[in-house]
Design an enzyme around this catalytic site. Structure first.
Site, PDB file in Angstrom:
ATOM      1  N   ASP A  56      -5.373  18.356 -15.176  1.00 24.22           N
ATOM      2  CA  ASP A  56      -5.606  16.993 -15.656  1.00 24.22           C
ATOM      3  C   ASP A  56      -5.138  16.943 -17.112  1.00 24.22           C
ATOM      4  O   ASP A  56      -5.683  17.632 -17.978  1.00 24.22           O
ATOM      5  CB  ASP A  56      -7.106  16.693 -15.535  1.00 24.22           C
ATOM      6  CG  ASP A  56      -7.468  15.261 -15.910  1.00 24.22           C
ATOM      7  OD1 ASP A  56      -6.794  14.686 -16.785  1.00 24.22           O
ATOM      8  OD2 ASP A  56      -8.446  14.738 -15.347  1.00 24.22           O
ATOM      9  N   ARG A  95       0.829  -1.219   0.000  1.00 23.88           N
ATOM     10  CA  ARG A  95       0.000   0.000   0.000  1.00 23.88           C
ATOM     11  C   ARG A  95       0.859   1.263   0.000  1.00 23.88           C
ATOM     12  O   ARG A  95       0.360   2.368  -0.241  1.00 23.88           O
ATOM     13  CB  ARG A  95      -0.949  -0.011   1.209  1.00 23.88           C
ATOM     14  CG  ARG A  95      -1.899   1.168   1.256  1.00 23.88           C
ATOM     15  CD  ARG A  95      -3.144   0.902   2.097  1.00 23.88           C
ATOM     16  NE  ARG A  95      -2.842   0.324   3.393  1.00 23.88           N
ATOM     17  CZ  ARG A  95      -2.354   1.013   4.431  1.00 23.88           C
ATOM     18  NH1 ARG A  95      -2.137   2.303   4.338  1.00 23.88           N
ATOM     19  NH2 ARG A  95      -2.109   0.406   5.577  1.00 23.88           N
ATOM     20  N   LYS A 102      -6.838   5.430 -19.701  1.00 25.62           N
ATOM     21  CA  LYS A 102      -7.193   5.842 -21.076  1.00 25.62           C
ATOM     22  C   LYS A 102      -6.032   5.499 -22.007  1.00 25.62           C
ATOM     23  O   LYS A 102      -5.662   4.357 -22.141  1.00 25.62           O
ATOM     24  CB  LYS A 102      -7.538   7.339 -21.104  1.00 25.62           C
ATOM     25  CG  LYS A 102      -8.376   7.813 -19.930  1.00 25.62           C
ATOM     26  CD  LYS A 102      -9.722   7.131 -19.850  1.00 25.62           C
ATOM     27  CE  LYS A 102     -10.467   7.561 -18.576  1.00 25.62           C
ATOM     28  NZ  LYS A 102     -11.651   6.752 -18.307  1.00 25.62           N
TER      29      LYS A 102
HETATM   30  N1  PLP Z   1      -9.844  12.571 -15.811  1.00 29.51           N
HETATM   31  C1  PLP Z   1     -10.528  12.473 -16.958  1.00 29.51           C
HETATM   32  C2  PLP Z   1     -10.403  13.553 -17.978  1.00 29.51           C
HETATM   33  C3  PLP Z   1     -11.342  11.351 -17.191  1.00 29.51           C
HETATM   34  O1  PLP Z   1     -12.040  11.270 -18.336  1.00 29.51           O
HETATM   35  C4  PLP Z   1     -11.439  10.351 -16.199  1.00 29.51           C
HETATM   36  C5  PLP Z   1     -12.254   9.141 -16.408  1.00 29.51           C
HETATM   37  O2  PLP Z   1     -13.012   9.034 -17.349  1.00 29.51           O
HETATM   38  C6  PLP Z   1     -10.732  10.522 -15.018  1.00 29.51           C
HETATM   39  C7  PLP Z   1      -9.935  11.639 -14.856  1.00 29.51           C
HETATM   40  C8  PLP Z   1     -10.845   9.530 -13.903  1.00 29.51           C
HETATM   41  O3  PLP Z   1     -10.062   8.415 -14.163  1.00 29.51           O
HETATM   42  P1  PLP Z   1     -10.370   6.950 -13.603  1.00 29.51           P
HETATM   43  O4  PLP Z   1     -11.580   6.456 -14.332  1.00 29.51           O
HETATM   44  O5  PLP Z   1      -9.133   6.200 -13.923  1.00 29.51           O
HETATM   45  O6  PLP Z   1     -10.629   7.079 -12.151  1.00 29.51           O
END
Ligand code: PLP
Length: 384
Positions: A176, A54, A201
């Site tokens: 992000d 962890r 993704k």
């Molecule tokens: N950031 C974006 C732009 C996303 O599209 C997503 C998920 O679709 C996330 C973060 C969250 O990621 P996770 O699904 O791996 O928790």
């Protein structure tokens, strides 16, 4: 950038890999020590030392070092999901009484998480641009959070301008960067303090893993690795890390192929009479195209377009008319996917993000562009 391909090799020729062509997966939850003093010292530095799964694991650590190198970050910390990384990062930067500014549209659950934080006395406001940020900023604003391109609408923010604005006001910036991947955009080099990603993704790339990462300076990564990572427990498994490590090997090649197919499909849609508008920053007609060219070296293949309709039923008919695109959430894998927020997103979140009813999101996969264009053309004819 030209040297990004080496991240497929980065760290893989270290002695512990014993010359294996794929780095070994450390599948154990516990590490032992020669003395209690050594164990105590390791526990105090568990962000770097291998004590318990962890905390840190050598396979996850290899992925972290590769991602840090790709993002030009001092350090990176991987999580069991993108939301794990986002929630831990935001939590580590705010305290009760603080305020967060959100610039542009962001991933729905990120907004939901900020709403959740209200019960701990952390408030937030959404702002569409920097003028709106000027009006919304408060003496207790601590953090500016955003995505570029923005979520679902794919608006571009000028990273140098946004980070300059935030720095002058003493705010930490978190961006992000999932859409671009570090192959096409490196926000830390443009002044962003911390970058978060969903690795579920393009980075993983095969729709077979969920993971996340935050990358940035040690002074911000170390505290969250020792506290929120450990206490929330959204740890990444070494098996998932191994999948993303494999994904990174082909990431530059896949991103080039995604870019080519995405632009071909977006160009087709832009010329179709049943389409009101295409939100793809790689199209010269996109309002942020010139800024994008200055800060990104390419474009991924997730974008949206607006059907010329206000009817949810018509949007539904369009999605059902597709034969090749599969209806589903997420993105960035081999297979092309379609989703429509008006049919799937909580209404208040859709409205907050200013997303029109007719907006359809496509994740263009790695199939031939002709196949995808034919499929979209058929479904558009079905509602015309
Ligand atoms: N950031 C974006 C732009 C996303 O599209 C997503 C998920 O679709 C996330 C973060 C969250 O990621 P996770 O699904 O791996 O928790």
């Amino acid at each position: 950038m030209d040297d990004d391909w080496i991240c497929g090799r980065f760290g893989e020729d270290e002695p512990w890999t014993l010359g294996a062509v794929n780095p070994p997966v450390f599948d154990n939850s516990v590490f032992t020590f020669g003395s209690a003093v050594e164990l105590g010292e390791a526990i105090r530095n568990e962000d770097e030392r291998y004590v318990y799964w962890r905390g840190t694991n050598p396979t996850v650590d290899l992925l972290q070092r590769k991602l840090a190198a790709l993002e030009r970050a001092e350090r990176a910390k991987c999580f069991g999901s993108g939301m794990g990384a986002i929630s831990a990062t935001i939590s580590s930067l705010v305290s009760a009484g603080d305020h967060v500014l959100v610039l542009g549209a962001v991933y729905g659950p990120t907004t939901q998480f900020l709403r959740y934080l209200e019960k701990f006395g952390v408030t937030h406001d959404h702002a569409v641009d920097l003028d709106a940020c000027d009006s919304a900023i408060r003496p207790n604003t601590r953090l500016l959070y955003f995505e570029s391109p923005s979520y679902m609408r794919y608006e571009i923010f000028d990273l140098a301008v946004v980070t300059g604005w935030a720095r002058e006001r003493g705010l930490v910036t978190v961006m992000d960067n999932t859409w671009s991947t570090p192959i096409f955009q490196k926000p830390l080099t443009l002044g962003v303090d911390l970058v978060v990603h969903s690795l579920s993704k393009y980075a993983g790339g095969h729709s077979d893993v969920v993971g996340g990462v935050v990358a940035g300076p040690s002074r911000l990564i170390r505290p969250l690795a020792l506290t929120e990572y450990q206490l929330y427990g959204a740890a990444m498994s070494p098996h998932d890390a191994a999948k993303v490590i494999k994904g990174l090997r082909t990431l530059p090649v896949r991103m080039a192929a995604h870019q080519e197919r995405g632009l071909a499909v977006a160009g087709f849609l832009a010329g179709h009479p049943a389409v009101r508008r295409v939100n793809h920053p790689g199209l010269p007609s996109h309002p942020g195209h010139d800024i994008a060219l200055g800060q990104m070296s390419g474009f991924s293949s997730l974008f949206s377009f607006e059907l010329a309709t206000e009817s949810r039923d018509e949007v539904s008919t369009f999605l059902d008319g597709l034969r090749h695109f599969r209806i589903g959430v997420s993105w960035g894998g081999f297979e092309s996917l379609v989703n429509a927020p008006a049919l799937t997103t909580e209404e208040s979140v859709r409205a907050t993000m200013g997303i029109p009813v007719g907006l359809v999101r496509l994740s263009v996969g790695l199939e031939p562009a002709d196949t995808l264009i034919k499929d979209l053309g058929g479904a558009l004819d079905g509602i015309g």
